[in-house]
Write a protein that holds these residues in place. Structure first.
Motif, PDB file in Angstrom:
ATOM      1  N   UNK A  52       0.841  -1.203   0.000  1.00 27.64           N
ATOM      2  CA  UNK A  52       0.000   0.000   0.000  1.00 27.64           C
ATOM      3  C   UNK A  52       0.870   1.245   0.000  1.00 27.64           C
ATOM      4  N   UNK A  53       1.895   1.252   0.834  1.00 26.13           N
ATOM      5  CA  UNK A  53       2.831   2.372   0.831  1.00 26.13           C
ATOM      6  C   UNK A  53       3.604   2.433  -0.494  1.00 26.13           C
ATOM      7  N   UNK A  54       3.935   1.288  -1.048  1.00 25.72           N
ATOM      8  CA  UNK A  54       4.613   1.246  -2.353  1.00 25.72           C
ATOM      9  C   UNK A  54       3.785   1.948  -3.426  1.00 25.72           C
ATOM     10  N   UNK A  55       2.487   1.675  -3.445  1.00 25.93           N
ATOM     11  CA  UNK A  55       1.634   2.178  -4.519  1.00 25.93           C
ATOM     12  C   UNK A  55       1.151   3.613  -4.300  1.00 25.93           C
ATOM     13  N   UNK A  56       1.031   4.040  -3.034  1.00 25.50           N
ATOM     14  CA  UNK A  56       0.444   5.356  -2.770  1.00 25.50           C
ATOM     15  C   UNK A  56       1.392   6.349  -2.110  1.00 25.50           C
TER      16      UNK A  56
END
Length: 574
Positions: free
Chosen positions: A295-299
């Motif tokens: 989630x942190x990777x994508x956002x």
């Protein structure tokens, strides 16, 4: 773990930071590091490789004490690297210890081993001809430095609990599993440093969790066993709070989005506490860890690196949105958090006995720096203990060292060695044992002011003020850092000094003993004389006006010296 489509409305739009380019073009962290190693014309790494070696656990540095003199001689800075090892939970065997002791003595410029706030060790001052040998030596003894720096999940911390040995062992095993699960899958480390086989046909592996461009920024994870918050959970992106029933681990409360780094003068940056998402059972641990990371990777913000950490993603897209995304990706619903309490975060210096009838000796190592000083041959002392010790060593997130698993019949000999080498000093105050500093000068390129080298002097002054105001039996969580990047965790101290320039510091007040509150700016750009004048007045008031058993951080908030920071994005800069 289920997959989800990325919502473009939650992605920061704009020109990507240049780090995104270099990661994307690196062939999964290979770059041209091998070619740089063969370049004898310079002691450093060039262009993108300066950044890429961080993913391999190294930072390029130089000795800033002699930089100006070398410039006069028309020499380049004395480039070297600092290596940070990957040691989940900080456990190291005596055999491994003796190996790193030997390497540090023979192949580093400083001859020291440094125990870090990331619960591992660092070598400082490794010159280019010895870098590959360093990695191969570590590998021979089962140690690597993969992903201890760079935009990845870094060394996973775990509470160094030597008393509840069975619970600690379970938590430690999960720290290792999380570390392995979130590691980069690229073979670049083995290829470059260990002469591993090259990929055939130009094929490049995939990174199923980290992605081809890795994370937007560094990412830190802990496993913590209440009531000790010795890993400072609120300094980390992802935290697993161990929940036990009848002495057995049953699951974790998951805390997300802590972080301490900021930038002087930039109000869009701030330290932040982690958010409690709820409880998950053991079998869901790895899926939840991966879901938070992806989630942190994508956002996460790939446009502005100063706002790229998980804490900013939470505040930008909303905690509820981030949490729901994690639940969908992990295929898990968080249940209500289980009750727990932190009652302290310091290490228990000295001997303690565990429930397994083994004894454990925690040695206080000021700033984690193990070196042979003229009157205290600390490094040699630990090596002598390693030669006879039958248990293991545990490096703590407070920069101390635990001699763990000592049988009753071996206690006296180990204590004798420790005392003979200055590793046990009965004159150390509780204040000194609860103070901390980052490395800072002369090696850290980001340092604005002294920290590690200055700490002993400043703590002496603080001890003097406590004695002056008849508070010798008390202590204050006190930390000094050379810049605002968060390494020494000053933004979780009751008194935090953050370097602003040579001999000048911003003073932050109001953290608490348990590490669950962010301090607030009190005064800016003070020199030592001004700092001590302010602390003299404040510590005097604390002694005269405090409530029964009221800690310093609680006192300065109650009497209005600084306001309490409850929500950082709202309160830290107001």
């Amino acid at each position: 773990m289920s997959t989800t489509e990325i919502n473009p409305d939650l992605v920061v739009d704009g020109k990507l930071a240049d780090n995104e380019r270099l990661k994307g073009q690196s062939e999964l962290l290979r770059g041209t590091i091998t070619q740089d190693l063969g370049d004898q014309m310079t002691g450093g790494f060039t262009a993108d490789n300066f950044q890429l070696i961080r993913f391999h656990g190294m930072y390029q540095q130089d000795d800033r004490d002699i930089r100006a003199e070398r410039q006069k001689q028309k020499l380049e800075p004395l480039h070297n690297v600092m290596l940070r090892a990957r040691m989940p939970g900080g456990i190291i065997t005596p055999k491994q210890w003796l190996a790193i002791d030997k390497f540090s003595q023979e192949k580093t410029s400083y001859g020291s081993i440094r125990i870090t706030t990331r619960q591992t060790f660092q070598f400082h001052g490794v010159l280019k001809p010895n870098i590959k040998l360093m990695h191969q030596t570590l590998n021979e003894y089962g140690i690597d430095s993969i992903a201890t720096a760079g935009d990845v999940n870094r060394n996973v911390l775990c509470t160094s609990n030597p008393v509840e040995s069975e619970l600690h062992q379970e938590a430690y095993e999960w720290a290792k599993k999380i570390s392995e699960h979130l590691l980069p899958k690229t073979k670049a480390y083995a290829e470059i440093w260990l002469d591993g086989e090259k990929m055939q046909g130009g094929k490049v592996e995939e990174e199923p969790i980290l992605g081809s461009n890795y994370l937007p920024r560094k990412f830190k994870t802990t496993v913590v066993i209440p009531p000790q918050n010795d890993v400072d959970v609120h300094a980390n992106d992802l935290n697993f709070v161990a929940i036990a029933e009848n002495g057995k681990l049953v699951g974790f409360n998951v805390l997300v989005g802590g972080g301490l780094a900021m930038t002087h003068g930039d109000k869009s940056t701030y330290p932040r506490k982690a958010e409690d998402f709820g409880f998950v059972s053991l079998e869901n641990t790895l899926d939840v860890a991966a879901a938070v990371v992806t989630t942190q990777r994508d956002y996460g913000n790939r446009v502005n690196r100063k706002n790229a950490k998980t804490k900013y993603t939470l505040d930008r897209i909303g905690v509820d949105v981030f949490k729901a995304e994690v639940e969908e990706r992990a295929g898990v619903k968080f249940s209500d958090s289980r009750a727990y309490e932190f009652t302290g975060r310091g290490d228990r210096i000295g001997w303690v006995e565990g429930i397994d009838n083994k004894h454990h000796l925690t040695l206080f190592i000021q700033s984690g720096r193990l070196l042979d000083y003229p009157d205290k041959p600390l490094k040699s002392g630990v090596a002598e203990i390693a030669k006879i010790h039958k248990g293991d060593f545990r490096m703590t997130a407070n920069q101390n060292l635990i001699i763990a698993g000592v049988a009753e019949q071996d206690k006296a000999k180990i204590e004798e060695i420790a005392r003979a080498h200055g590793l046990i000093d009965d004159n150390n105050s509780v204040q000194r044992e609860n103070s901390m500093a980052c490395v800072s000068l002369p090696t850290c390129p980001l340092a604005m002011a002294e920290a590690e080298r200055y700490l002993p002097t400043m703590i002496g002054h603080v001890e003097g003020l406590l004695a002056k105001h008849e508070l010798t039996d008390e202590h204050i969580i006190f930390r000094i850092v050379g810049c605002p990047n968060g390494c020494g965790r000053a933004m979780l101290a009751e008194i935090g000094l953050v370097g602003k320039g040579p001999g000048k510091y911003n003073v932050y007040l109001g953290g608490n003993k348990n590490g669950t509150r962010i301090p607030k700016l009190f005064k800016e750009n003070l020199d030592e004389q001004a700092i001590l004048a302010e602390l003299d007045q404040l510590i005097g008031r604390w002694g005269r006006e405090r409530n029964e058993n009221e800690d310093f951080g609680d006192f300065v908030i109650r009497v209005g010296v600084v306001a309490e920071v409850i929500v950082s994005v709202r309160d830290f800069h107001d």
